[in-house]
Design an enzyme around this catalytic site. Structure first.
Site, PDB file in Angstrom:
ATOM      1  N   ASN A  11       0.956  -1.317  -0.114  1.00 20.13           N
ATOM      2  CA  ASN A  11       0.039  -0.059   0.041  1.00 20.13           C
ATOM      3  C   ASN A  11       0.825   1.153  -0.074  1.00 20.13           C
ATOM      4  O   ASN A  11       0.756   2.367   0.414  1.00 20.13           O
ATOM      5  CB  ASN A  11      -0.851   0.047   1.090  1.00 20.13           C
ATOM      6  CG  ASN A  11      -2.108   0.805   1.092  1.00 20.13           C
ATOM      7  OD1 ASN A  11      -2.368   1.266  -0.016  1.00 20.13           O
ATOM      8  ND2 ASN A  11      -2.718   1.180   2.292  1.00 20.13           N
ATOM      9  N   SER A  64      -4.968   4.597  16.672  1.00 21.35           N
ATOM     10  CA  SER A  64      -5.857   5.513  16.172  1.00 21.35           C
ATOM     11  C   SER A  64      -6.893   6.037  16.931  1.00 21.35           C
ATOM     12  O   SER A  64      -7.438   5.154  17.803  1.00 21.35           O
ATOM     13  CB  SER A  64      -6.432   4.885  14.715  1.00 21.35           C
ATOM     14  OG  SER A  64      -7.354   5.486  14.134  1.00 21.35           O
ATOM     15  N   ALA A  65      -7.561   7.209  16.590  1.00 26.95           N
ATOM     16  CA  ALA A  65      -8.665   7.548  17.460  1.00 26.95           C
ATOM     17  C   ALA A  65      -9.918   6.828  17.099  1.00 26.95           C
ATOM     18  O   ALA A  65     -10.726   6.757  17.841  1.00 26.95           O
ATOM     19  CB  ALA A  65      -8.985   9.064  16.952  1.00 26.95           C
ATOM     20  N   TYR A  68     -11.281  -2.773  11.625  1.00 15.68           N
ATOM     21  CA  TYR A  68     -10.056  -2.114  11.473  1.00 15.68           C
ATOM     22  C   TYR A  68      -9.738  -1.451  12.895  1.00 15.68           C
ATOM     23  O   TYR A  68      -8.648  -1.649  13.706  1.00 15.68           O
ATOM     24  CB  TYR A  68     -10.005  -0.902  10.621  1.00 15.68           C
ATOM     25  CG  TYR A  68      -8.920   0.202  10.929  1.00 15.68           C
ATOM     26  CD1 TYR A  68      -9.496   1.290  11.380  1.00 15.68           C
ATOM     27  CD2 TYR A  68      -7.486  -0.269  10.707  1.00 15.68           C
ATOM     28  CE1 TYR A  68      -8.397   2.293  11.519  1.00 15.68           C
ATOM     29  CE2 TYR A  68      -6.638   0.771  11.065  1.00 15.68           C
ATOM     30  CZ  TYR A  68      -7.106   1.928  11.426  1.00 15.68           C
ATOM     31  OH  TYR A  68      -6.129   2.925  11.688  1.00 15.68           O
ATOM     32  N   LYS A  75      -7.070  -2.109  16.059  1.00 20.85           N
ATOM     33  CA  LYS A  75      -6.024  -1.420  16.833  1.00 20.85           C
ATOM     34  C   LYS A  75      -6.107  -1.572  18.318  1.00 20.85           C
ATOM     35  O   LYS A  75      -5.352  -1.492  19.204  1.00 20.85           O
ATOM     36  CB  LYS A  75      -6.525   0.021  16.443  1.00 20.85           C
ATOM     37  CG  LYS A  75      -5.872   0.367  14.961  1.00 20.85           C
ATOM     38  CD  LYS A  75      -4.224   0.388  14.730  1.00 20.85           C
ATOM     39  CE  LYS A  75      -4.083   0.653  13.392  1.00 20.85           C
ATOM     40  NZ  LYS A  75      -2.518   0.750  13.436  1.00 20.85           N
ATOM     41  N   PHE A 106      -5.451  11.327  15.235  1.00 20.60           N
ATOM     42  CA  PHE A 106      -6.528  11.611  14.902  1.00 20.60           C
ATOM     43  C   PHE A 106      -6.744  11.753  13.239  1.00 20.60           C
ATOM     44  O   PHE A 106      -6.330  10.880  12.517  1.00 20.60           O
ATOM     45  CB  PHE A 106      -7.085  12.927  15.532  1.00 20.60           C
ATOM     46  CG  PHE A 106      -7.460  12.909  16.894  1.00 20.60           C
ATOM     47  CD1 PHE A 106      -6.739  12.372  18.014  1.00 20.60           C
ATOM     48  CD2 PHE A 106      -8.966  12.730  17.194  1.00 20.60           C
ATOM     49  CE1 PHE A 106      -7.060  11.802  19.104  1.00 20.60           C
ATOM     50  CE2 PHE A 106      -9.047  12.374  18.475  1.00 20.60           C
ATOM     51  CZ  PHE A 106      -8.353  11.918  19.618  1.00 20.60           C
ATOM     52  N   LEU A 127     -10.955  12.218   3.383  1.00 14.42           N
ATOM     53  CA  LEU A 127     -11.432  13.579   2.724  1.00 14.42           C
ATOM     54  C   LEU A 127     -10.305  14.313   2.140  1.00 14.42           C
ATOM     55  O   LEU A 127     -10.367  14.961   0.859  1.00 14.42           O
ATOM     56  CB  LEU A 127     -11.910  14.457   4.015  1.00 14.42           C
ATOM     57  CG  LEU A 127     -12.499  15.924   3.923  1.00 14.42           C
ATOM     58  CD1 LEU A 127     -13.581  15.779   2.664  1.00 14.42           C
ATOM     59  CD2 LEU A 127     -12.754  16.804   4.993  1.00 14.42           C
ATOM     60  N   ARG A 136     -13.923  17.019  12.528  1.00 18.34           N
ATOM     61  CA  ARG A 136     -12.662  16.002  12.732  1.00 18.34           C
ATOM     62  C   ARG A 136     -11.757  17.062  13.220  1.00 18.34           C
ATOM     63  O   ARG A 136     -11.443  18.261  12.886  1.00 18.34           O
ATOM     64  CB  ARG A 136     -12.404  15.299  11.526  1.00 18.34           C
ATOM     65  CG  ARG A 136     -13.436  14.168  11.079  1.00 18.34           C
ATOM     66  CD  ARG A 136     -13.604  12.966  12.185  1.00 18.34           C
ATOM     67  NE  ARG A 136     -14.539  12.129  11.527  1.00 18.34           N
ATOM     68  CZ  ARG A 136     -15.499  12.269  11.866  1.00 18.34           C
ATOM     69  NH1 ARG A 136     -16.235  13.264  12.241  1.00 18.34           N
ATOM     70  NH2 ARG A 136     -16.555  11.173  11.302  1.00 18.34           N
ATOM     71  N   ASP A 159     -19.876   6.768  10.706  1.00 16.87           N
ATOM     72  CA  ASP A 159     -19.296   7.990  10.736  1.00 16.87           C
ATOM     73  C   ASP A 159     -19.723   8.820  12.294  1.00 16.87           C
ATOM     74  O   ASP A 159     -20.974   8.686  12.622  1.00 16.87           O
ATOM     75  CB  ASP A 159     -19.532   9.013   9.652  1.00 16.87           C
ATOM     76  CG  ASP A 159     -18.718   8.980   8.644  1.00 16.87           C
ATOM     77  OD1 ASP A 159     -17.444   8.179   8.728  1.00 16.87           O
ATOM     78  OD2 ASP A 159     -18.639   9.733   7.661  1.00 16.87           O
TER      79      ASP A 159
HETATM   80  C1  WQD Z   1     -13.398  12.897   7.292  1.00 18.82           C
HETATM   81  C2  WQD Z   1     -14.764  13.592   7.401  1.00 18.82           C
HETATM   82  C3  WQD Z   1     -16.528  12.146   6.629  1.00 18.82           C
HETATM   83  C4  WQD Z   1     -14.618  11.444   2.622  1.00 18.82           C
HETATM   84  C5  WQD Z   1     -10.866   7.665   9.078  1.00 18.82           C
HETATM   85  C6  WQD Z   1     -10.642   6.458   9.952  1.00 18.82           C
HETATM   86  C7  WQD Z   1      -9.719   6.581  10.901  1.00 18.82           C
HETATM   87  C8  WQD Z   1      -8.124   7.241  10.414  1.00 18.82           C
HETATM   88  C9  WQD Z   1      -8.456   8.402   9.568  1.00 18.82           C
HETATM   89  C10 WQD Z   1      -6.817   5.386   9.893  1.00 18.82           C
HETATM   90  C11 WQD Z   1     -15.893  12.730   7.640  1.00 18.82           C
HETATM   91  C12 WQD Z   1     -16.339  13.283   5.603  1.00 18.82           C
HETATM   92  C13 WQD Z   1     -14.786  12.079   3.585  1.00 18.82           C
HETATM   93  C14 WQD Z   1     -15.463  11.972   1.519  1.00 18.82           C
HETATM   94  C15 WQD Z   1     -16.782  13.265   3.021  1.00 18.82           C
HETATM   95  N1  WQD Z   1      -7.721   6.363   9.502  1.00 18.82           N
HETATM   96  N2  WQD Z   1     -15.867  12.756   4.327  1.00 18.82           N
HETATM   97  N3  WQD Z   1     -16.317  12.852   1.737  1.00 18.82           N
HETATM   98  O1  WQD Z   1     -13.535   8.902   9.005  1.00 18.82           O
HETATM   99  O2  WQD Z   1     -12.656  10.558  10.401  1.00 18.82           O
HETATM  100  O3  WQD Z   1     -11.241   8.730   9.863  1.00 18.82           O
HETATM  101  O4  WQD Z   1      -9.663   8.088   8.500  1.00 18.82           O
HETATM  102  O5  WQD Z   1      -6.282   5.210  11.148  1.00 18.82           O
HETATM  103  O6  WQD Z   1      -9.372   5.279  11.450  1.00 18.82           O
HETATM  104  O7  WQD Z   1     -11.727   6.261  10.380  1.00 18.82           O
HETATM  105  O8  WQD Z   1     -11.694  10.532   8.250  1.00 18.82           O
HETATM  106  O9  WQD Z   1     -11.119  11.682   6.219  1.00 18.82           O
HETATM  107  O10 WQD Z   1     -12.600   9.324   5.907  1.00 18.82           O
HETATM  108  O11 WQD Z   1     -13.468  11.690   6.918  1.00 18.82           O
HETATM  109  O12 WQD Z   1     -17.448  13.873   3.363  1.00 18.82           O
HETATM  110  O13 WQD Z   1     -15.373  11.634   0.176  1.00 18.82           O
HETATM  111  O14 WQD Z   1     -14.966  14.051   6.188  1.00 18.82           O
HETATM  112  O15 WQD Z   1     -17.850  11.899   6.678  1.00 18.82           O
HETATM  113  O16 WQD Z   1     -16.892  13.622   8.371  1.00 18.82           O
HETATM  114  P1  WQD Z   1     -12.478   9.722   9.377  1.00 18.82           P
HETATM  115  P2  WQD Z   1     -12.140  10.759   6.707  1.00 18.82           P
END
Ligand code: WQD
Length: 357
Positions: free
Chosen positions: A35, A124-125, A148, A152, A177, A199, A230, A294
């Site tokens: 990856n 991870s958080a 996942y 952790k 986070f 995101l 977040r 979420d």
């Molecule tokens: C952030 C916000 C989505 C994508 C995850 C894992 C966590 C860690 C970090 C590994 C949320 C919103 C997202 C999109 C959107 N990974 N979003 N459209 O879910 O907080 O955490 O990644 O350790 O373990 O759970 O991060 O970036 O996926 O989402 O609206 O195309 O952006 O709903 O509010 P998340 P994220």
């Protein structure tokens, strides 16, 4: 004495390698590149002017991994290697339990065998699940809600039991986070395979024209504008946190757990707005259904790390957006090395020297 970095070619691993090298450490990387791309380590060498010893192997390959301990004087291990896509972990949970938990047990067994009992673990958080309140401190209830996150959480418990069975261990668990951003050089950054789950890489793919629109997962949350909140933390701040955690790990024994976040939450719409201000690039958006699992709001209380690690995130959301964009705009296809360019170097237990610039 060297620091063994598992998964060192990955997003957080490669940024941490830079900070470790800049801090004068000798590092040995093991990575299976499932990856990640070895090119990221090439660029770490170019950025720092240092070399890295690298082994292209899978942590499940006990014989090859043991050779790394036999050949090198290892002082500590920073264990990043692991699968981390929440959605994929639901689809293929056994792959996650095997890859994340079995590999951690294997690395700890070898550490014990070779009397290497200093470990920094990438958690991870997500172990907090859907928090009832924010900000989140380390004593909050732990309730992972996907395979996942459960890997952790289980690993954290395994490591705490390991210390109980052998008090010589020094283990630091870091709960990240939301890491985003990239090294200021624009030479390394986040390079997810396929369509990004997270995101910021999704936003930068829209900005660079490879995706058409950002789907915003829900806008009815009890937040400032209805979209999810977040704690976005610059990956370089996170990497520096690992160097400070390593220093503390080497000076003590016991298990220490820290949240690595900024302590400030931003909504999806606020991130989009910050990105547009930082880069001048407009991001088309579309509101879609919430993503199952979420949390509405999730951000850290980083006071414990600030006090005990003397660490505090310094970079703000605008800098995170600027740095993410610099990486993506200069590397629209990430580390993918085109056929016509030099072949990706096959790397196996050889010094990874500074390539010709
Ligand atoms: C952030 C916000 C989505 C994508 C995850 C894992 C966590 C860690 C970090 C590994 C949320 C919103 C997202 C999109 C959107 N990974 N979003 N459209 O879910 O907080 O955490 O990644 O350790 O373990 O759970 O991060 O970036 O996926 O989402 O609206 O195309 O952006 O709903 O509010 P998340 P994220």
């Amino acid at each position: 004495m060297g620091i063994l970095v598992t998964g060192g070619a990955g997003f957080i691993g490669s940024h941490t390698c830079i900070e470790l090298l800049n801090d004068g450490n000798e590092i040995i990387v093991v990575d299976n590149f499932s990856n990640s791309n070895p090119e990221s380590l090439n660029r770490v060498c170019r950025i720092t002017g240092k070399s890295i010893k690298i082994y292209h192997l899978d942590l499940l390959d006990l014989e090859s991994l043991e050779e790394v301990f036999l050949v090198n004087q290892i002082e500590a291990v920073i264990h990043f290697a692991g699968l981390k896509a929440v959605g994929e972990s639901v689809q293929d949970s056994l792959k996650y339990y095997k890859n994340n938990i079995a590999t951690t047990i294997i690395i700890c067994e070898l550490m014990q065998k070779y009397s290497v009992k200093n470990l920094v673990f990438s958690s991870s958080a997500t172990v907090y699940g859907l928090p009832d309140t924010v900000p989140i401190s380390e004593g909050f209830p732990l309730k992972a809600i996907n395979p996942y996150g459960r890997t952790k959480l289980m690993i954290e418990e395994i490591l705490q039991d390991l210390y109980i069975s052998d008090n010589e261990w020094s283990i630091t668990i870091l709960r990240y986070f939301n890491p985003i951003g990239a090294h200021e050089s624009g030479m390394i950054g986040e390079d997810p395979s396929g369509t990004p789950n997270n995101l910021m890489p999704y936003i930068t793919k829209v900005a660079v024209g490879q995706l058409n629109v950002l789907n915003i997962f829900g806008n009815d949350y009890p937040t400032i504008d209805g979209t999810g909140v977040r704690d976005y933390i610059h990956v370089v701040d996170l990497a520096i946190g690992h160097v400070l955690a390593l220093d503390k790990t080497l000076k003590s024994t016991g298990v220490k757990i820290y949240n690595l976040g900024t302590g400030k939450g931003y909504s999806v719409l606020e991130v989009v707005s910050a990105f547009e201000s930082a880069t001048g690039v407009k991001i088309p958006i579309k509101i879609t259904n919430p993503r199952p699992g979420d949390a509405a709001i999730c951000y850290a209380d980083p006071k414990k790390a600030e006090k005990e690690l003397n660490w505090k995130a310094k970079k703000g959301i605008i800098e995170m957006c600027e740095d993410s964009w610099r990486w993506q705009s200069r590397n629209p296809d990430g580390f993918k090395i085109n056929e016509e360019s030099e072949n990706p170097r096959l790397i196996y237990s050889e010094d990874f020297l500074i390539p010709n610039n």
